[in-house]
Design a protein around this motif. Sequence first.
Motif, PDB file in Angstrom:
ATOM      1  N   TYR A  37       0.899  -1.337  -0.191  1.00  0.00           N
ATOM      2  CA  TYR A  37       0.119  -0.051  -0.005  1.00  0.00           C
ATOM      3  C   TYR A  37       1.112   1.222   0.063  1.00  0.00           C
ATOM      4  CZ  TYR A  37      -3.613  -3.204   1.900  1.00  0.00           C
ATOM      5  OH  TYR A  37      -4.643  -4.238   2.183  1.00  0.00           O
ATOM      6  N   THR A  38       2.012   1.447   0.689  1.00  0.00           N
ATOM      7  CA  THR A  38       2.750   2.366   1.006  1.00  0.00           C
ATOM      8  C   THR A  38       3.194   2.850  -0.515  1.00  0.00           C
ATOM      9  OG1 THR A  38       3.156   1.948   3.628  1.00  0.00           O
ATOM     10  CG2 THR A  38       4.878   3.549   2.024  1.00  0.00           C
ATOM     11  N   GLU A  57      10.083  -4.169  -6.263  1.00  0.00           N
ATOM     12  CA  GLU A  57       9.324  -5.243  -5.221  1.00  0.00           C
ATOM     13  C   GLU A  57      10.263  -6.303  -5.333  1.00  0.00           C
ATOM     14  OE1 GLU A  57       6.983  -5.537  -2.735  1.00  0.00           O
ATOM     15  OE2 GLU A  57       7.942  -7.501  -2.797  1.00  0.00           O
ATOM     16  N   ALA A  58      10.496  -6.824  -4.193  1.00  0.00           N
ATOM     17  CA  ALA A  58      11.616  -7.901  -3.947  1.00  0.00           C
ATOM     18  C   ALA A  58      11.032  -9.231  -4.647  1.00  0.00           C
ATOM     19  CB  ALA A  58      11.896  -8.127  -2.660  1.00  0.00           C
ATOM     20  N   ALA A  65       2.701  -7.791   3.589  1.00  0.00           N
ATOM     21  CA  ALA A  65       1.439  -7.527   4.715  1.00  0.00           C
ATOM     22  C   ALA A  65       0.212  -7.066   3.922  1.00  0.00           C
ATOM     23  CB  ALA A  65       1.657  -6.765   5.708  1.00  0.00           C
ATOM     24  N   SER A  66       0.374  -6.367   2.839  1.00  0.00           N
ATOM     25  CA  SER A  66      -0.937  -5.787   2.076  1.00  0.00           C
ATOM     26  C   SER A  66      -1.824  -6.544   1.615  1.00  0.00           C
ATOM     27  CB  SER A  66      -0.393  -4.730   1.150  1.00  0.00           C
ATOM     28  OG  SER A  66       0.113  -3.624   1.788  1.00  0.00           O
ATOM     29  N   ASN A  69      -3.641  -9.041   5.309  1.00  0.00           N
ATOM     30  CA  ASN A  69      -4.063  -8.692   6.596  1.00  0.00           C
ATOM     31  C   ASN A  69      -5.352  -8.869   6.847  1.00  0.00           C
ATOM     32  OD1 ASN A  69      -5.478  -6.237   5.522  1.00  0.00           O
ATOM     33  ND2 ASN A  69      -3.592  -5.759   4.681  1.00  0.00           N
ATOM     34  N   GLY A  70      -6.150  -8.230   7.641  1.00  0.00           N
ATOM     35  CA  GLY A  70      -7.422  -8.582   8.067  1.00  0.00           C
ATOM     36  C   GLY A  70      -8.292  -7.671   7.322  1.00  0.00           C
ATOM     37  N   MET A  72      -9.097  -4.529   7.906  1.00  0.00           N
ATOM     38  CA  MET A  72      -9.842  -3.731   8.905  1.00  0.00           C
ATOM     39  C   MET A  72      -9.337  -2.052   8.756  1.00  0.00           C
ATOM     40  SD  MET A  72     -10.176  -5.647  12.217  1.00  0.00           S
ATOM     41  CE  MET A  72     -10.893  -7.638  12.435  1.00  0.00           C
ATOM     42  N   VAL A 208      15.943  -4.743  -4.068  1.00  0.00           N
ATOM     43  CA  VAL A 208      16.959  -3.828  -3.969  1.00  0.00           C
ATOM     44  C   VAL A 208      18.156  -4.353  -2.827  1.00  0.00           C
ATOM     45  CG1 VAL A 208      17.798  -1.204  -3.139  1.00  0.00           C
ATOM     46  CG2 VAL A 208      15.524  -1.929  -4.397  1.00  0.00           C
ATOM     47  N   LEU A 343       4.243  -7.538  10.438  1.00  0.00           N
ATOM     48  CA  LEU A 343       3.881  -6.359  10.651  1.00  0.00           C
ATOM     49  C   LEU A 343       4.860  -5.612  11.196  1.00  0.00           C
ATOM     50  CD1 LEU A 343       1.390  -7.080  13.420  1.00  0.00           C
ATOM     51  CD2 LEU A 343       0.442  -6.116  11.219  1.00  0.00           C
ATOM     52  N   HIS A 368      -2.265  -0.768  11.722  1.00  0.00           N
ATOM     53  CA  HIS A 368      -2.922  -0.151  11.343  1.00  0.00           C
ATOM     54  C   HIS A 368      -2.803   0.585   9.816  1.00  0.00           C
ATOM     55  CE1 HIS A 368      -5.837   1.300  15.002  1.00  0.00           C
ATOM     56  NE2 HIS A 368      -5.100   0.424  15.394  1.00  0.00           N
ATOM     57  N   GLY A 369      -2.048  -0.281   9.175  1.00  0.00           N
ATOM     58  CA  GLY A 369      -1.596   0.020   7.770  1.00  0.00           C
ATOM     59  C   GLY A 369      -2.350  -0.002   6.531  1.00  0.00           C
ATOM     60  N   VAL A 370      -3.633  -0.659   6.861  1.00  0.00           N
ATOM     61  CA  VAL A 370      -4.585  -0.437   5.403  1.00  0.00           C
ATOM     62  C   VAL A 370      -4.885   1.102   5.065  1.00  0.00           C
ATOM     63  CG1 VAL A 370      -6.733  -1.296   4.576  1.00  0.00           C
ATOM     64  CG2 VAL A 370      -5.517  -2.820   5.988  1.00  0.00           C
TER      65      VAL A 370
HETATM   66  C1  FAD Z   1      -1.957 -10.853   9.235  1.00  0.00           C
HETATM   67  C2  FAD Z   1      -1.839  -9.453   9.375  1.00  0.00           C
HETATM   68  C3  FAD Z   1      -2.938  -8.806   9.557  1.00  0.00           C
HETATM   69  C4  FAD Z   1      -3.075  -7.409   9.664  1.00  0.00           C
HETATM   70  N1  FAD Z   1      -4.386  -6.793   9.804  1.00  0.00           N
HETATM   71  C5  FAD Z   1      -4.542  -5.368   9.715  1.00  0.00           C
HETATM   72  C6  FAD Z   1      -5.674  -4.743   9.559  1.00  0.00           C
HETATM   73  O1  FAD Z   1      -6.918  -5.489   9.724  1.00  0.00           O
HETATM   74  N2  FAD Z   1      -5.915  -3.490   9.559  1.00  0.00           N
HETATM   75  C7  FAD Z   1      -4.848  -2.551   9.277  1.00  0.00           C
HETATM   76  O2  FAD Z   1      -4.885  -1.530   9.177  1.00  0.00           O
HETATM   77  N3  FAD Z   1      -3.521  -3.400   9.291  1.00  0.00           N
HETATM   78  C8  FAD Z   1      -3.190  -4.637   9.193  1.00  0.00           C
HETATM   79  N4  FAD Z   1      -2.150  -5.228   8.998  1.00  0.00           N
HETATM   80  C9  FAD Z   1      -0.903  -4.604   9.012  1.00  0.00           C
HETATM   81  C10 FAD Z   1      -1.100  -4.009   7.215  1.00  0.00           C
HETATM   82  O3  FAD Z   1      -1.283  -4.919   6.451  1.00  0.00           O
HETATM   83  C11 FAD Z   1       0.389  -3.205   7.039  1.00  0.00           C
HETATM   84  O4  FAD Z   1       0.332  -2.254   8.012  1.00  0.00           O
HETATM   85  C12 FAD Z   1       0.317  -2.695   5.711  1.00  0.00           C
HETATM   86  O5  FAD Z   1      -0.054  -3.753   4.740  1.00  0.00           O
HETATM   87  C13 FAD Z   1       1.865  -2.222   5.378  1.00  0.00           C
HETATM   88  O6  FAD Z   1       1.779  -1.884   3.933  1.00  0.00           O
HETATM   89  P1  FAD Z   1       3.096  -1.556   3.227  1.00  0.00           P
HETATM   90  O7  FAD Z   1       3.037  -1.184   1.884  1.00  0.00           O
HETATM   91  O8  FAD Z   1       4.003  -0.490   4.159  1.00  0.00           O
HETATM   92  O9  FAD Z   1       4.070  -2.892   3.443  1.00  0.00           O
HETATM   93  P2  FAD Z   1       3.924  -4.319   2.805  1.00  0.00           P
HETATM   94  O10 FAD Z   1       2.746  -4.471   2.243  1.00  0.00           O
HETATM   95  O11 FAD Z   1       4.546  -5.317   4.036  1.00  0.00           O
HETATM   96  O12 FAD Z   1       4.870  -4.347   1.836  1.00  0.00           O
HETATM   97  C14 FAD Z   1       6.444  -4.098   1.651  1.00  0.00           C
HETATM   98  C15 FAD Z   1       6.876  -4.893   0.621  1.00  0.00           C
HETATM   99  O13 FAD Z   1       8.529  -4.575   0.718  1.00  0.00           O
HETATM  100  C16 FAD Z   1       8.950  -5.708   0.122  1.00  0.00           C
HETATM  101  N5  FAD Z   1      10.523  -5.364   0.176  1.00  0.00           N
HETATM  102  C17 FAD Z   1      11.060  -5.580   1.349  1.00  0.00           C
HETATM  103  N6  FAD Z   1      12.573  -5.377   1.175  1.00  0.00           N
HETATM  104  C18 FAD Z   1      12.618  -4.876  -0.137  1.00  0.00           C
HETATM  105  C19 FAD Z   1      13.994  -4.774  -0.921  1.00  0.00           C
HETATM  106  N7  FAD Z   1      15.184  -4.678  -0.370  1.00  0.00           N
HETATM  107  N8  FAD Z   1      13.637  -4.265  -2.158  1.00  0.00           N
HETATM  108  C20 FAD Z   1      12.605  -4.517  -2.671  1.00  0.00           C
HETATM  109  N9  FAD Z   1      11.347  -4.491  -2.129  1.00  0.00           N
HETATM  110  C21 FAD Z   1      11.531  -5.068  -0.683  1.00  0.00           C
HETATM  111  C22 FAD Z   1       8.382  -6.645   0.708  1.00  0.00           C
HETATM  112  O14 FAD Z   1       8.710  -8.018  -0.357  1.00  0.00           O
HETATM  113  C23 FAD Z   1       7.113  -6.466   0.590  1.00  0.00           C
HETATM  114  O15 FAD Z   1       6.256  -6.819  -0.661  1.00  0.00           O
HETATM  115  C24 FAD Z   1      -1.974  -6.728   9.286  1.00  0.00           C
HETATM  116  C25 FAD Z   1      -0.757  -7.204   8.824  1.00  0.00           C
HETATM  117  C26 FAD Z   1      -0.767  -8.628   8.984  1.00  0.00           C
HETATM  118  C27 FAD Z   1       0.604  -9.473   8.704  1.00  0.00           C
END
Ligand code: FAD
Length: 428
Positions: A37-38, A57-58, A65-66, A69-70, A72, A208, A343, A368-370
């Motif tokens: 998501y970020t 993306e690796a 996590a995106s 997750n749940g 929510m 990366v 997380l 709270h990342g969604v």
């Molecule tokens: C089981 C579970 C349940 C959850 N439930 C909720 C919920 O209900 N509500 C809520 O708000 N939040 C929830 N969360 C948290 C939420 O999913 C995350 O906060 C959010 O998805 C973070 O998004 P992101 O894009 O920052 O990270 P991510 O989606 O984790 O993406 C990070 C990405 O970076 C990539 N990466 C890592 N290192 C490198 C590199 N060196 N080079 C290139 N790519 C790399 C990884 O492969 C990964 O795909 C939950 C998380 C989990 C695990």
Amino acid sequence: MEIRQQIYWHTTTQMPGEEHMTALPQKVDVAILGGGYTGLSAARTLAKQGAKVAVLEAETIGWGASSRNGGMVLTGLKLGMPTIQKRYGRELAKRLFQYSLDSIDTVEQIVKEENIDCGFARTGHLLTANKQKHFDALQAEVEFMEKEFGHKTRLVSRADQREEVGSDLYYGALVDEVSGGLNPARYVAGLACAAEKAGAALHARARVTGIERGQNRFFVETERGSLVADSVLVGTSGYTGSVTKKLQKRIIPIGSFIIATEKLPAELAQELSPKNRMIFDYKHYLNYFRLWDDRMIFGGRAAFLPETANTIKRSAEILRREMIQVYPQLKDVQVEYVWGGTLDFAFDMMPHIGEVDKTYYSVGYAGHGVAMATHLGKTVAEAMLEGSIHEHPFNLFPFPSAPLHLYNGFPWFLPLAGAWHKILDWVE
Ligand SMILES: Cc1cc2nc3c(=O)[nH]c(=O)nc-3n(C[C@H](O)[C@H](O)[C@H](O)COP(=O)(O)OP(=O)(O)OC[C@H]3O[C@@H](n4cnc5c(N)ncnc54)[C@H](O)[C@@H]3O)c2cc1C
């Protein structure tokens, strides 16, 4: 039937895959690490303003996590607002809380604008009390949120709670109607399409491995080639690795696990969650659960360490037991899927965004990342474009490193922290 170790959400949509094995560009304005998501939300915002963006993306896009997750989409942050207010003062606390509300609006707006079929709905959340003491604390919270933030929530007594949750386990609950829910995998897949439509290039299997700063530019090395970028944005959350070592030392990766039951009879699903709320309890070692397509999706921190085949298998048993404690009605129901994800928690349990020498980051969503990752990804991108990152409210407080610097990125203390949380749930 054997429980499948598979992410149930992935069976509900076509996840992005090898189509993103495209050649890397030689030069971009912004290279983004992480395709969740970020990264995708930032990429969409930057590309819409004409920036040349590569999401690196690796694994495959949405793999982290995106898509696990749940689903929510919650108001507030992991830390309670009274604590945040005490720590950062009234004015900043107000801005931070407003960001959490805006984050839900951002998700809603993106879903609408981009026509993402992910079932987003403002069904509200339910925070359940596991003890009378918790219910008393919820009562104080309802009053505090209304008085300090003008945010209306309400209490449901133990006698009336069956209107909200088909369980007698709890001592009442708090309802917040502003929160919502969605299907996370469909949402991240839709966000990926939206970023591409805006002009961002998405690259799978492009981990990366090195970032070197030259004069006014970065040399970014990946597992399948290199590129030059004017700036870098890190959105790697719980999967942050040693390529961004300073960040890795400030982020604790914590495992969270989910089971999904077989499809339930519609009347039973209705009894379990009559208003289709996003439900979680008050414990430190908390459970969170909701329905999707008449299945019970039930999660928790069954093990603190990040996911492995072993922690996932153990979690299936633990979560099933916990689910039956909440819902004895489900004792004969088949659990079909179990999976885990990681997380990211900062040592102060707050999200952090910022910039060091044109390397930007947005991490630390603590469950709270969604909503927050979507919104901070967007607003960090806006601040990058405007050169105003230092005024962003999530950049106005320190980003702590480990106490006594006893952490190098391997969370050796998590089993201890897990045990500690269990003790707190027992005594508090
Ligand atoms: C089981 C579970 C349940 C959850 N439930 C909720 C919920 O209900 N509500 C809520 O708000 N939040 C929830 N969360 C948290 C939420 O999913 C995350 O906060 C959010 O998805 C973070 O998004 P992101 O894009 O920052 O990270 P991510 O989606 O984790 O993406 C990070 C990405 O970076 C990539 N990466 C890592 N290192 C490198 C590199 N060196 N080079 C290139 N790519 C790399 C990884 O492969 C990964 O795909 C939950 C998380 C989990 C695990």
